[in-house]
Design an enzyme around this catalytic site. Structure first.
Site, PDB file in Angstrom:
ATOM      1  N   LYS A   1      -1.087  -6.631  -8.135  1.00 48.12           N
ATOM      2  CA  LYS A   1      -1.313  -7.921  -7.474  1.00 48.12           C
ATOM      3  C   LYS A   1      -2.744  -8.414  -7.756  1.00 48.12           C
ATOM      4  CE  LYS A   1      -2.024 -10.501  -3.597  1.00 48.12           C
ATOM      5  NZ  LYS A   1      -3.450 -10.260  -3.570  1.00 48.12           N
TER       6      LYS A   1
ATOM      7  N   GLN B   1      -8.786  -7.101 -11.013  1.00 48.84           N
ATOM      8  CA  GLN B   1      -9.455  -5.932 -10.426  1.00 48.84           C
ATOM      9  C   GLN B   1      -9.001  -4.651 -11.141  1.00 48.84           C
ATOM     10  OE1 GLN B   1     -10.122  -5.065  -6.058  1.00 48.84           O
ATOM     11  NE2 GLN B   1      -8.284  -3.854  -6.319  1.00 48.84           N
TER      12      GLN B   1
ATOM     13  N   GLN C   1     -18.259  -6.459  -1.574  1.00 43.40           N
ATOM     14  CA  GLN C   1     -17.394  -7.292  -2.424  1.00 43.40           C
ATOM     15  C   GLN C   1     -17.060  -8.635  -1.798  1.00 43.40           C
ATOM     16  OE1 GLN C   1     -14.243  -4.106  -2.296  1.00 43.40           O
ATOM     17  NE2 GLN C   1     -12.843  -5.828  -2.376  1.00 43.40           N
TER      18      GLN C   1
ATOM     19  N   HIS D   1       0.843  -1.205   0.000  1.00 43.63           N
ATOM     20  CA  HIS D   1       0.000   0.000   0.000  1.00 43.63           C
ATOM     21  C   HIS D   1       0.878   1.255   0.000  1.00 43.63           C
ATOM     22  CE1 HIS D   1      -2.839  -2.950   1.969  1.00 43.63           C
ATOM     23  NE2 HIS D   1      -3.608  -2.461   1.016  1.00 43.63           N
TER      24      HIS D   1
ATOM     25  N   SER E   1      -2.854  -8.371   2.550  1.00 45.31           N
ATOM     26  CA  SER E   1      -3.386  -8.317   3.925  1.00 45.31           C
ATOM     27  C   SER E   1      -3.811  -9.713   4.366  1.00 45.31           C
ATOM     28  CB  SER E   1      -4.575  -7.361   3.987  1.00 45.31           C
ATOM     29  OG  SER E   1      -4.191  -6.114   3.442  1.00 45.31           O
ATOM     30  N   ARG E   2      -4.217 -10.557   3.413  1.00 46.36           N
ATOM     31  CA  ARG E   2      -4.696 -11.899   3.766  1.00 46.36           C
ATOM     32  C   ARG E   2      -3.556 -12.850   4.133  1.00 46.36           C
ATOM     33  NH1 ARG E   2      -9.055 -10.668  -0.181  1.00 46.36           N
ATOM     34  NH2 ARG E   2     -11.013 -10.823   0.975  1.00 46.36           N
TER      35      ARG E   2
HETATM   36  O1  PAF Z   1      -8.011  -3.781  -3.510  1.00 49.37           O
HETATM   37  C1  PAF Z   1      -8.689  -3.421  -2.526  1.00 49.37           C
HETATM   38  O2  PAF Z   1      -8.176  -3.202  -1.432  1.00 49.37           O
HETATM   39  C2  PAF Z   1     -10.180  -3.228  -2.683  1.00 49.37           C
HETATM   40  O3  PAF Z   1     -10.715  -4.160  -3.558  1.00 49.37           O
HETATM   41  C3  PAF Z   1     -10.580  -1.798  -3.083  1.00 49.37           C
HETATM   42  C4  PAF Z   1     -10.024  -1.434  -4.446  1.00 49.37           C
HETATM   43  C5  PAF Z   1     -10.066  -0.807  -2.039  1.00 49.37           C
HETATM   44  C6  PAF Z   1     -12.106  -1.687  -3.151  1.00 49.37           C
HETATM   45  O4  PAF Z   1     -12.699  -2.003  -1.944  1.00 49.37           O
END
Ligand code: PAF
Length: 273
Positions: A144, A148, A56, A32, A181-182
């Site tokens: 990663k 998305q 989500q 991040h 994070s997972r």
């Molecule tokens: O990648 C993420 O952390 C999430 O999918 C996002 C883009 C913040 C949307 O909730």
């Protein structure tokens, strides 16, 4: 740090010049912070959001146990000189009776979309809301989550949202495991075996580059993952980087993508060729 939408709007108006935006679900790690640094290189200020988006997550997924560490996240963002941190309130983003979903057809339907029905509609809906509220010039997302990123690029293009989307390369541990994070869900033993995922991708990339037929290279990759103790492989595929259509043979701009589960933790990774 602001929470309410009206406070976000007020704080946003005070930020003059170019604004970069890093949406997150918190549980921040150096991946991040690489997004923040990439934003700082492209804009005068960086804003970030922290919101674990219920839309989500599927009914049986990890929404309730997703790591939450707001105070630590906030101080990490402050130390990284993020100008504005928004922690949206669920009732601001999803007021009573909220019924709108944004579906990105095609691109959002295979791979992660097939394994996690409704996931990308949840992502696209929240990202559209966040982008509209923050109104940044540029927004940054990690490679990663490669699919998305593709879904968000299409969303922004299709809705003509006035923001540039930038993908930032994956940050990895020393043994190659992509930061996520997972990863916090992994036991020490699973963590040691998890490096088989980036290894399988790197070996498949090398094999395909060396001329091995794609299907053979992918089968070897899947076998390597099973041997390392990954119980379920949702996909391990070679795809076109833009359309995410599967490729039977090397062609154009390609990506190897994979999702597999070790213990109870589902990991994603991908590699350019
Ligand atoms: O990648 C993420 O952390 C999430 O999918 C996002 C883009 C913040 C949307 O909730």
């Amino acid at each position: 740090m602001v929470r309410a939408l009206h406070d976000l709007r007020r704080a946003r108006r005070e930020l003059t010049g170019r604004l970069a935006f890093v949406p997150t679900m918190g549980a921040l790690h150096p991946g991040h912070l690489a997004l923040v640094a990439a934003g700082q290189a492209r804009a005068d200020h960086v804003a970030a959001s922290i919101f674990v988006n219920p839309l989500q997550f599927g009914a049986h997924e990890d929404f309730s146990r997703y790591p939450r560490q707001e105070r630590l996240d906030h101080s990490m963002l402050q130390a990284a000189e993020v100008a504005l941190t928004w922690v949206p309130q669920a009732e601001d983003l999803y007021p009573d009776g909220f019924a709108t979903r944004i579906e990105v057809g095609g691109l959002g339907e295979r791979w992660e979309g097939a394994a996690r029905p409704g996931h990308f509609a949840g992502v696209a809906t929240v990202v559209a809301k966040l982008l509209i509220a923050v109104a940044p010039d540029v927004a940054l997302f990690g490679e990663k989550d490669f699919q998305q990123l593709a879904v968000i690029r299409r969303l922004v293009r299709d809705l003509a949202l006035p923001v540039e989307i930038v993908g930032v390369p994956t940050v990895r541990e020393e043994d190659g495991l992509a930061l996520s994070s997972r990863n916090a869900y992994l036991s020490a033993e699973e963590r040691a075996r998890a490096a088989a995922l980036p290894r399988a991708l790197a070996e498949a990339a090398q094999a395909i580059g060396g001329g091995l037929p794609v299907e053979e290279a992918l089968a070897e990759g899947r076998a390597g993952l099973r041997q390392a103790g990954f119980e379920r492989i949702d996909y391990f595929a070679l795809v076109d980087s833009a359309s995410l259509e599967p490729l039977d043979e090397p062609s154009g701009d390609m990506r190897l993508i994979a999702a597999a589960t070790i213990g109870s933790t589902r990991l994603l990774d991908n590699l350019p060729l």
